[in-house]
Design an enzyme around this catalytic site. Structure first.
Site, PDB file in Angstrom:
ATOM      1  N   SER A 271      -7.506  -7.069   1.469  1.00 58.38           N
ATOM      2  CA  SER A 271      -7.548  -6.064   0.400  1.00 58.38           C
ATOM      3  C   SER A 271      -7.903  -6.688  -0.946  1.00 58.38           C
ATOM      4  O   SER A 271      -8.735  -6.156  -1.693  1.00 58.38           O
ATOM      5  CB  SER A 271      -6.217  -5.318   0.318  1.00 58.38           C
ATOM      6  OG  SER A 271      -5.129  -6.210   0.155  1.00 58.38           O
ATOM      7  N   HIS A 301      -3.761  -5.711   8.713  1.00 62.50           N
ATOM      8  CA  HIS A 301      -3.399  -6.029   7.325  1.00 62.50           C
ATOM      9  C   HIS A 301      -2.195  -5.187   6.909  1.00 62.50           C
ATOM     10  O   HIS A 301      -1.078  -5.472   7.277  1.00 62.50           O
ATOM     11  CB  HIS A 301      -4.616  -5.815   6.428  1.00 62.50           C
ATOM     12  CG  HIS A 301      -4.469  -6.337   5.032  1.00 62.50           C
ATOM     13  ND1 HIS A 301      -3.492  -7.233   4.658  1.00 62.50           N
ATOM     14  CD2 HIS A 301      -5.197  -6.100   3.887  1.00 62.50           C
ATOM     15  CE1 HIS A 301      -3.618  -7.519   3.373  1.00 62.50           C
ATOM     16  NE2 HIS A 301      -4.634  -6.832   2.883  1.00 62.50           N
ATOM     17  N   HIS A 347       1.745 -15.890  10.399  1.00 62.79           N
ATOM     18  CA  HIS A 347       0.974 -15.568   9.202  1.00 62.79           C
ATOM     19  C   HIS A 347      -0.265 -16.438   9.206  1.00 62.79           C
ATOM     20  O   HIS A 347      -0.233 -17.574   9.706  1.00 62.79           O
ATOM     21  CB  HIS A 347       1.819 -15.829   7.941  1.00 62.79           C
ATOM     22  CG  HIS A 347       1.201 -15.324   6.680  1.00 62.79           C
ATOM     23  ND1 HIS A 347       0.259 -16.046   5.977  1.00 62.79           N
ATOM     24  CD2 HIS A 347       1.376 -14.166   5.987  1.00 62.79           C
ATOM     25  CE1 HIS A 347      -0.121 -15.350   4.911  1.00 62.79           C
ATOM     26  NE2 HIS A 347       0.541 -14.221   4.892  1.00 62.79           N
ATOM     27  N   ARG A 356       9.023 -14.009   0.589  1.00 63.31           N
ATOM     28  CA  ARG A 356       9.229 -12.579   0.337  1.00 63.31           C
ATOM     29  C   ARG A 356      10.212 -12.004   1.353  1.00 63.31           C
ATOM     30  O   ARG A 356      11.052 -11.157   1.016  1.00 63.31           O
ATOM     31  CB  ARG A 356       7.885 -11.837   0.399  1.00 63.31           C
ATOM     32  CG  ARG A 356       6.877 -12.294  -0.646  1.00 63.31           C
ATOM     33  CD  ARG A 356       5.511 -11.679  -0.420  1.00 63.31           C
ATOM     34  NE  ARG A 356       4.969 -12.031   0.886  1.00 63.31           N
ATOM     35  CZ  ARG A 356       3.864 -11.515   1.411  1.00 63.31           C
ATOM     36  NH1 ARG A 356       3.176 -10.597   0.731  1.00 63.31           N
ATOM     37  NH2 ARG A 356       3.438 -11.892   2.599  1.00 63.31           N
ATOM     38  N   ASP A 402       6.718  -8.513   6.440  1.00 65.22           N
ATOM     39  CA  ASP A 402       6.709  -7.259   7.195  1.00 65.22           C
ATOM     40  C   ASP A 402       7.874  -7.151   8.173  1.00 65.22           C
ATOM     41  O   ASP A 402       8.215  -6.050   8.603  1.00 65.22           O
ATOM     42  CB  ASP A 402       5.394  -7.122   7.973  1.00 65.22           C
ATOM     43  CG  ASP A 402       4.194  -7.108   7.054  1.00 65.22           C
ATOM     44  OD1 ASP A 402       4.221  -6.358   6.066  1.00 65.22           O
ATOM     45  OD2 ASP A 402       3.232  -7.861   7.309  1.00 65.22           O
TER      46      ASP A 402
END
Length: 463
Positions: A271, A301, A347, A356, A402
């Site tokens: 993105s 994504h 990842h 994160r 995620d």
């Protein structure tokens, strides 16, 4: 006479050729798809051979594996706001996530850093004062209402149109009022391109919550009135309010952390790269970010967090109420042996747990309601079991963001999976607009890499 005979001979020959060609065309009834089914397998074999025999061969300045592997790892892009280290994770102008959570100002009465303070850091490389952060909040609230034509456009979309498609179309439509486009058409020095770009970018960030909340209302709660923008609230306070969660301070705080954390993750992800690529053509920020949202909508994504939640819920149903490390391990192996991946783990760059993810886990640990949630408990226990299983299977074993992000939204009552990527889209604008401003300030050129066909690659390899 000679010329006439020659002409007749020529027409006779060409006529015969045309008739023969026509006969051949009529004799063949293969469709485009059928023809492709013939030509694709040899090409697949050609690529397989290139991977097997020449992956490490250097062509120009890069290896063949970089060219045919999605350009992964090629250092070829300038991105100012953040750098992703495989071990340390993301750093924003050199600051780690724990450092950001410590020093970036929260909203009045809150504890988590706000997207506004993160945007200030990304844009300037400096930590804003609480007054500067609140001043930016006030500016965003002042500019947050949608033009009426965009409201009508979004309201005309069928409820069945994916929320990300609606978000992309709404953002693209905002370019009707682009300050950069108007300035460019008027005539403006290249050295000043950044100023109207910044104006567009601030307007875009300001309007995203209104646009995203309107889509949520239209798709899932069409009879619910939309709360007006409160000029005294920060960006996320208004967004949470418009979504219908304004009375849940924990949800609002979580959204502040979520949006700030997801704001930027260097420039190579799909993105961010898309926004930069389209922006490099001097397309205005609305068009550039609309394109980025289409990249974010892909399952590889931005859709990852909803895939995690689906997988977690399916595991909960199969395991039942008694959750142990052993039955989680068994479910993990079942997923892997069926040929599927474990969503939320691994990842493309990170080789340690995603900071994160750690930050979201820390958020959960400070709230008793989240600690009591079976969904959150399963996330935490899976993170304890999965690395060992994935290492044994030869996979990148570490959780990324995620693995936790969607599950907390689900706990707080935002259970519409398809909408999760829209929140990601509200967030990722922070880094995208920062790059657009700096690309214009630095006069970065249009992005134009060189490409090769497989035949051309093989020729280069031979030489």
């Amino acid at each position: 006479m000679f010329k006439r005979v020659a002409f007749q001979s020529y027409t006779s020959v060409t006529g015969n050729l045309a008739r023969n060609a026509g006969c051949r065309r009529l004799a063949s009834t293969k469709t485009l798809e059928e023809t492709l089914r013939e030509v694709i397998p040899p090409k697949q074999e050609q690529l397989k051979k290139l991977k097997a025999e020449h992956a490490q061969t250097v062509v120009g300045d890069v290896k063949v594996e970089n060219i045919i592997g999605g350009m992964r790892g090629i250092k070829a892009m300038l991105w100012e706001a953040s750098v992703l280290d495989p071990v340390e994770g993301i750093r924003f102008h050199g600051m780690s996530i724990p450092e950001c959570r410590e020093v970036l100002p929260p909203a009045p009465g809150g504890k988590e850093m706000t997207p506004e303070s993160m945007l200030w850091l990304l844009m300037t490389g400096k930590v804003p004062t609480p007054q500067q952060s609140q001043q930016l909040s006030a500016e965003l609230a002042e500019k947050g209402e949608l033009p009426s034509f965009v409201e009508k456009l979004v309201d005309s979309f069928p409820k069945t149109l994916h929320p990300m498609t609606q978000l992309s179309m709404g953002v693209a439509a905002l370019n009707h009022d682009s300050a950069f486009q108007a300035a460019y058409e008027r005539g403006i020095k290249k050295t000043e391109y950044w100023a109207p770009t910044l104006e567009d970018c601030i307007n875009l960030v300001a309007k995203l919550p209104s646009l995203a909340a309107r889509i949520y209302r239209n798709v899932y709660y069409p009879d619910r009135p939309l709360a007006p923008i409160d000029k005294n609230l920060d960006l996320t306070g208004n967004y949470s309010n418009m979504l219908g969660f304004g009375n849940n301070e924990n949800m609002t705080e979580y959204l502040r952390l979520y949006i700030a954390l997801h704001g930027d993750h260097e420039g190579g992800n799909a993105s961010a790269h898309t926004s930069h690529l389209v922006g490099s053509t001097l397309a205005d920020p609305y068009l550039a970010y609309s394109a980025a949202l289409n990249a974010l909508a892909g399952p590889l994504h931005g859709l990852a967090n909803q895939e995690v939640l689906r997988w977690q819920i399916a595991m909960q149903k199969e395991i039942g109420d008694t959750i142990t490390h052993d039955n989680i391990k068994e479910y993990l192996w079942g997923t892997l042996k069926s040929g599927r991946v474990v969503p939320g783990y691994g990842h493309g760059v990170l080789r340690n747990p995603d900071p994160r993810f750690v930050a979201l886990q820390d958020f959960c640990k400070t709230r008793p309601d989240l600690q009591a949630s079976p969904t959150i408990q399963l996330v935490q226990q899976t993170a304890e079991v999965a690395p060992e299983v994935l290492k044994e299977h030869g996979k990148n074993p570490y959780p990324n963001v995620d693995a936790a992000s969607g599950c907390v939204l689900y706990h707080y009552g935002l259970t519409e999976f398809k909408y999760y990527t829209v929140i990601f889209g509200v967030s990722r604008a922070l880094g995208a607009v920062t790059q657009l401003v700096w690309a214009r300030a630095l006069g970065l050129p249009i992005e134009r890499p060189k490409s090769y066909s497989m035949d051309a690659l093989e020729k280069l390899i031979k030489n």
